[in-house]
Design an enzyme around this catalytic site. Structure first.
Site, short mmCIF file in Angstrom:
data_model
loop_
_atom_site.label_atom_id
_atom_site.label_comp_id
_atom_site.label_asym_id
_atom_site.label_seq_id
_atom_site.Cartn_x
_atom_site.Cartn_y
_atom_site.Cartn_z
N ASP A 134 0.85 -1.20 0.00
CA ASP A 134 0.00 0.00 0.00
C ASP A 134 0.88 1.24 0.00
OD1 ASP A 134 -2.55 1.25 0.05
OD2 ASP A 134 -2.26 1.70 2.17
N TYR A 136 1.17 5.75 -0.44
CA TYR A 136 0.71 6.98 0.22
C TYR A 136 1.02 8.11 -0.76
CZ TYR A 136 0.42 10.15 4.36
OH TYR A 136 0.08 11.11 5.29
N HIS A 141 -3.99 14.16 0.05
CA HIS A 141 -4.25 13.34 1.23
C HIS A 141 -3.10 13.45 2.23
CE1 HIS A 141 -5.37 9.98 3.79
NE2 HIS A 141 -4.20 9.39 3.54
N ARG A 150 0.79 17.44 12.32
CA ARG A 150 2.09 18.11 12.48
C ARG A 150 2.04 19.60 12.20
NH1 ARG A 150 3.27 13.42 9.82
NH2 ARG A 150 3.34 14.49 7.81
N GLU A 207 -10.54 3.90 3.15
CA GLU A 207 -9.63 4.65 2.29
C GLU A 207 -9.97 4.33 0.84
OE1 GLU A 207 -5.68 5.42 5.04
OE2 GLU A 207 -5.55 3.90 3.46
N GLU A 209 -9.17 3.93 -2.77
CA GLU A 209 -7.94 3.68 -3.51
C GLU A 209 -8.24 2.94 -4.82
OE1 GLU A 209 -4.59 2.12 -1.39
OE2 GLU A 209 -5.31 2.81 0.57
N ASP A 241 -9.01 0.25 1.49
CA ASP A 241 -8.06 -0.20 2.51
C ASP A 241 -8.58 0.26 3.87
OD1 ASP A 241 -5.76 -1.55 3.30
OD2 ASP A 241 -4.61 0.30 3.42
N ARG A 245 -7.97 3.81 12.78
CA ARG A 245 -7.09 4.96 13.04
C ARG A 245 -6.53 4.96 14.46
NH1 ARG A 245 -5.90 6.38 7.92
NH2 ARG A 245 -7.75 6.88 6.72
N GLN A 248 -3.81 2.29 14.69
CA GLN A 248 -2.67 2.76 13.91
C GLN A 248 -1.92 3.88 14.63
OE1 GLN A 248 -3.74 4.02 9.95
NE2 GLN A 248 -1.69 4.74 9.47
N TYR A 252 2.16 3.03 15.06
CA TYR A 252 2.89 3.29 13.81
C TYR A 252 4.30 3.84 14.02
CZ TYR A 252 2.40 8.41 13.59
OH TYR A 252 2.51 9.76 13.81
N LYS A 261 -4.13 -1.82 9.82
CA LYS A 261 -4.45 -2.00 8.41
C LYS A 261 -4.60 -3.47 8.01
CE LYS A 261 -3.51 2.29 6.71
NZ LYS A 261 -4.25 3.02 5.68
N THR A 265 -8.80 -5.67 3.49
CA THR A 265 -8.70 -4.80 2.33
C THR A 265 -9.67 -5.35 1.29
OG1 THR A 265 -6.36 -4.31 2.76
CG2 THR A 265 -7.17 -3.89 0.53
N THR A 358 -4.72 6.48 -0.40
CA THR A 358 -5.96 7.25 -0.42
C THR A 358 -5.93 8.31 -1.51
OG1 THR A 358 -6.19 6.91 1.96
CG2 THR A 358 -7.53 8.65 0.97
N GLU A 372 -10.20 12.57 6.88
CA GLU A 372 -10.15 13.91 6.27
C GLU A 372 -11.51 14.58 6.25
OE1 GLU A 372 -7.42 13.82 2.55
OE2 GLU A 372 -8.08 11.76 2.92
#
Length: 424
Positions: A134, A136, A141, A150, A207, A209, A241, A245, A248, A252, A261, A265, A358, A372
């Site tokens: 998978d 990113y 996204h 962040r 997600e 995809e 996917d 959250r 994760q 992570y 994850k 899927t 995503t 999101e």
């Protein structure tokens, strides 16, 4: 012989203009019926699955594909035969389905055997998934998620603009559309908790995809050129996917996604070939800084694929659309993802699945995840009848659709659906 992508082609099978499966598409899948429960390979045309095994038995697919290639439980054997056979097969099926071609049209007995109404077909996972990776790869996204966690000044990590970021997922839990998805359990540690606990995810997400299906292998230790990578991609599926959250978020650091994850899927049952998507190639966004030489593209490797997501709560009759976006927005193309994957000498196998990551667009209504859409739970999304969602609840059904719009026809993917059931 007319080219299979010719917009003027018509099939003797009636196909509505808004059908996902006109003669210009001819996606491959695996199906069975109550009368013949052994899975075999078929092609979607209008409201029917065309049984390729029956055509093979009757000698209508008589070029060098080898005996029984369409009698199997997956597309892997057929994919292994390579791009030349893929092209021959697609051209022959297109010829047999043409409105002015009599071989199949005028064979009433074979038509009765070979055309299975979709309502009578049980659709299976279309290929045996060898490995699942998978990525990113949507700048929108990645920027949205980065801003959430962040801040705007550090939204993208320093490596993001230089290579497609990815991780190895679980091939064992890739499932076909319609498979119910059990809410996962895992370690949870909210920010205000001193220690983690174990329990059901409370922040379950989707997600949106696309998945690239690898139809040719590459040996360990070898790298790929753009032309080689292009010949290896057999086609594409819709891909959801599912993501926990909260699991994760705790797991992570420092190695990335794992159990958040790994539980499921979902993919669509029909694989739309790269050949059918050829008229819809588009150049992706300008990449700045320019990628390193091994990632540079001479061709347009993005695709103009309209995508939408519907969410149906248990109390609703029909899904409410919560997202509408397009695959053309992707910063890193599926071909670049494959080039990067093999760049270390990683062997690629027939049946490998590459998730795009995503797919979000520049507008708010183009966000491809509830993370999101609800901005990490702070802006509940209205889905109709006073129902709101920040994350998925038990009983929710998620439906994704995708299509390319041609002149008077569309090349579509059908749908990928999954319904959330409670954790055990």
């Amino acid at each position: 012989m007319s080219h299979p992508n010719d917009p003027a082609l018509r099939s003797f099978i009636p196909v509505e203009a808004d059908s996902d499966f006109p003669i210009q598409n001819l996606p491959y899948g695996v199906f069975s019926t109550a009368a013949l429960p052994t899975p075999r390979v078929g092609v979607a045309i209008g409201d029917y699955a065309l049984d390729l095994w029956e055509l093979e038995q009757d000698g209508l697919l008589n070029f060098d594909v080898g005996p029984g290639v369409f009698a199997g439980r997956s597309l892997n054997h057929f994919m292994s035969l390579g791009p030349k056979v893929w092209a021959q097969t697609r051209a022959r099926i297109s010829e047999l389905l043409r409105h002015d071609h009599p071989e199949l049209r005028d064979n009433a007995q074979l038509r009765k055997l070979a055309f299975v109404p979709m309502k009578d077909a049980k659709l299976h996972l279309p290929f045996a998934v060898s490995g699942y990776t998978d990525f990113y790869a949507s700048k929108e996204h990645a920027s949205n998620v980065g801003i959430m966690f962040r801040g705007k000044d550090n939204a993208l990590q320093p490596n993001w603009l230089h290579m497609p970021i990815g991780y190895n997922g679980r091939a064992s839990t890739v499932v076909v559309s319609g498979t119910r998805v059990q809410r996962p359990r895992g370690q949870l540690k909210p920010p205000n908790a001193e220690l983690p606990s174990f329990g059901a995810s409370r922040r379950l997400d989707f997600e949106l995809e696309m998945g690239a299906v690898i139809g040719q292998a590459s040996p360990m230790g070898e790298t790929l050129t753009e032309a080689q990578a292009e010949e290896m991609i057999f086609g594409f599926v819709l891909l959801n996917d599912w993501s926990a959250r909260d699991i994760q978020q705790w797991e992570y650091v420092p190695l990335g996604p794992f159990q958040g994850k790994a539980f499921a899927t979902s993919i669509s049952p029909w694989v739309v070939t790269s050949a059918a998507l050829e008229p819809f190639r588009r150049h992706g966004p300008k990449q700045d800084p320019a990628p390193l030489p091994y990632l540079q593209q001479a061709k347009a490797n993005n695709y103009d694929i309209e995508l939408e997501v519907g969410l149906r709560a248990a109390s609703m009759n029909t899904p409410a659309r919560i997202c509408r976006t397009n695959f053309k927005y992707m910063y890193w193309s599926s071909l670049q993802q494959l080039l990067h994957h093999a760049s270390s000498g990683c062997a690629m196998n027939i049946g490998d699945l590459l998730g795009s990551g995503t797919i979000s667009g520049p507008e708010k209504n183009q966000r491809g995840s509830l993370l999101e859409i609800s901005w990490n739970g702070t802006e509940p999304a209205e889905i109709g009848s006073g129902i709101t969602r920040t994350f998925l609840e038990d009983g929710d059904s998620l439906v994704m659709r995708g299509w390319c719009q041609g002149d008077g026809y569309r090349v579509g993917f059908g749908e990928v659906e999954g319904t959330i059931v409670p954790a055990k």
